[in-house]
Write an enzyme that holds these catalytic residues in place. Sequence first.
Site, short mmCIF file in Angstrom:
data_model
loop_
_atom_site.label_atom_id
_atom_site.label_comp_id
_atom_site.label_asym_id
_atom_site.label_seq_id
_atom_site.Cartn_x
_atom_site.Cartn_y
_atom_site.Cartn_z
N THR A 199 7.39 2.76 6.66
CA THR A 199 6.32 1.75 6.59
C THR A 199 6.66 0.69 5.53
O THR A 199 6.46 -0.50 5.75
CB THR A 199 4.98 2.43 6.22
OG1 THR A 199 4.83 3.56 7.08
CG2 THR A 199 3.82 1.52 6.41
N GLU A 215 -7.71 6.20 9.15
CA GLU A 215 -6.56 5.32 9.04
C GLU A 215 -6.22 5.03 7.57
O GLU A 215 -5.06 4.88 7.20
CB GLU A 215 -6.81 4.00 9.78
CG GLU A 215 -6.91 4.15 11.28
CD GLU A 215 -5.59 4.59 11.91
OE1 GLU A 215 -5.22 5.77 11.76
OE2 GLU A 215 -4.93 3.76 12.56
#
Length: 308
Positions: A182, A129
């Site tokens: 994002t 991640e």
Amino acid sequence: MDAIKIFAPATIANVSCGFDVLGLCLDAVGDEMIISKTAEKGVKISKIVGQNLPLETENNVAGVAVLALLEKYGEVDCGFDIEIYKKIKPGSGIGSSAASSAGAVYGVNKLLGEPFTLSELIPFAMEGERLASGNAHADNVAPALLGGFTLVRSYDPLDVIKLHSPSELYATVIHPKIEIKTADSRAVLKDTVSLKQTVTQLGNLGGLISGLYSEDYNLIGRSLQDVIVEPLRSVLIPNFDKVKEFAKEAGALGGSISGSGPSIFALSKGKETAEKVAIAMAKAYENLDIEFDTYVSKLNPEGNKIID
Ligand code: ADP
């Protein structure tokens, strides 16, 4: 065992009032991976089908997560080959990168004879991640590895709790095929929240968790309210309010943004209702010139699993 084929599930993070802490695991959506031991040492991603993603070990979340595991494990007398059959679109908000990170460490751990518990695999998957988003968050990899609902109580030290999952809980997800950067989804967030918002959010989070344990679907529905993040982020998703309204009219308990979007999820009691909710959510998108997918899934209580 020299090779293993696994189902690597999609997940929903930021479950409403559980922003950054609450995640859940899906059953009907996920990738497949084949992981094999090789005589040649090292970790190789030999094949990715379905999406154009990096094959280099260091640039693929699956590779990075396995390297983190092997660093902790120590000397191993074989290598690993990973094939990824990608069904979860990256950037959709249902844990595409987390599925690969969690699936890869789950599979390699099995091939090694399970030296690590599922909880111990979380930090390795978090390294994947970190590669995908710059932030080693656990809110997708934890439900992918542990299954059901998970709560990240703390990062320092890492403390992840698997919560009870009511047996009749289903999720419906609509994925509008738009890109939300994002940076944009982060930029709309504020650094401070009011005491009033905090109190409301805490009440809802406590209510939601209590509702999960008592299988009180009405309480789950009353508690699925996010007064902090959803009002700010939902403006980035076309027809968000309409989707939510239509879902509730069709019988959903409630819903919110999945991850940081653009997917929107709703939770329902029972498959029949969840399917009606999918039709209702799609209706909210019918006059927009945006393609979308919908998914209906039972909650997945076990996370990754071995398939044929
Ligand atoms: P999601 O929010 O659906 O998890 P992300 O945007 O977090 O998707 O992750 C996608 C990013 O991670 C992309 O930049 C993608 O190139 C990168 N990535 C690297 N390896 C993988 C992989 N095996 N699966 C998915 N994404 C990967």
